[in-house]
Design an enzyme around this catalytic site. Sequence first.
Site, PDB file in Angstrom:
ATOM      1  N   TYR A 134      13.137  25.776  42.845  1.00  0.00           N
ATOM      2  CA  TYR A 134      12.888  24.908  41.584  1.00  0.00           C
ATOM      3  C   TYR A 134      12.579  25.527  40.249  1.00  0.00           C
ATOM      4  O   TYR A 134      11.338  25.997  40.448  1.00  0.00           O
ATOM      5  CB  TYR A 134      12.185  23.571  42.075  1.00  0.00           C
ATOM      6  CG  TYR A 134      12.046  22.450  41.143  1.00  0.00           C
ATOM      7  CD1 TYR A 134      12.543  22.338  39.837  1.00  0.00           C
ATOM      8  CD2 TYR A 134      11.006  21.568  41.269  1.00  0.00           C
ATOM      9  CE1 TYR A 134      12.420  21.554  38.903  1.00  0.00           C
ATOM     10  CE2 TYR A 134      10.695  20.701  40.308  1.00  0.00           C
ATOM     11  CZ  TYR A 134      11.365  20.548  39.179  1.00  0.00           C
ATOM     12  OH  TYR A 134      11.189  19.481  38.216  1.00  0.00           O
ATOM     13  N   LYS A 162      17.262  24.134  41.956  1.00  0.00           N
ATOM     14  CA  LYS A 162      17.248  22.904  41.121  1.00  0.00           C
ATOM     15  C   LYS A 162      16.818  23.775  39.869  1.00  0.00           C
ATOM     16  O   LYS A 162      15.697  24.025  39.630  1.00  0.00           O
ATOM     17  CB  LYS A 162      16.420  21.873  41.354  1.00  0.00           C
ATOM     18  CG  LYS A 162      16.047  21.080  40.479  1.00  0.00           C
ATOM     19  CD  LYS A 162      14.750  19.881  40.889  1.00  0.00           C
ATOM     20  CE  LYS A 162      14.467  18.967  39.894  1.00  0.00           C
ATOM     21  NZ  LYS A 162      13.403  17.954  40.122  1.00  0.00           N
TER      22      LYS A 162
END
Length: 289
Positions: A134, A162
């Site tokens: 992320y 992400k």
Amino acid sequence: MNVGNISTAMITPFDSKGNVDFQKLSTLIDYLLKNGTDSLVVAGTTGESPTLSTEEKIALFEFTVKEVNGRVPVIAGTGSNNTKDSIKLTKKAEEAGVDCVMLVTPYYNKPSQEGMYRHFKAIAEETSLPVMLYNVPGRTVASLAPETAIRLAEIPNISAIKEASGDLDAITKIIAETPEDFYVYSGDDGLTLPILAVGGRGVVSVASHIVGSDMQQMIKNYTNGQTATAALIHQKLLPIMKELFKAPNPAPVKTALQLKGLDVGSVRLPLIPLNEDERLSLSSVISEL
């Protein structure tokens, strides 16, 4: 690792005293699964992870796995800026039965690219679970360079990222130079369609709490070649996507859920509820959906 096109970064419901409310969580899970969610992220930033204790996070992992009962994948937020602590929490998440872990880039201590590589590698080597990276430099200050993400994608169980940098050039590079089974997800609702257009998989979403089914339709239209229709849905949804971040997340989305009749409680300090002007603005945008 297939967690679908829309993974909801789920809020954590609280009761009137600020404790985790598992009954409200049960209701929320059922609501999300009926409204376009392909998988759930538990105890991420939108779940107020900075103000959840380790014990609360583990309880959330265990409860969500049990409540979901295999209906969709469960992704546990186990990242931090402390590698050893992240390893410990990742192991607890694996014991709880989650399907995947999400690891945010280390915040505050500003590691180098090599430091971030070794951090993620060390955690991935201690679990058999798939790992989603992320990258969110707006929160962490440190940004994972595309070259580092590409290098990390060579580790067998690091299988997705992400990406919330907003840098489409960097995101395109990651997509182009990683294996086909390494999936790139938008970390920004408003960039879902542009990232799909450069080869992304989908989105880890906040807005899906409110417009998940519409977002699924947008993605379906795009993948079926109906790009003009997908663009129209994107244009329709962009105001609510932006409104949900006019105040610190997740205060707006918790208020939006309440406006839709789903009581999920307030936020924990240092976050604060929306003021009256913010609430009225949000209500106005929702009424136009």
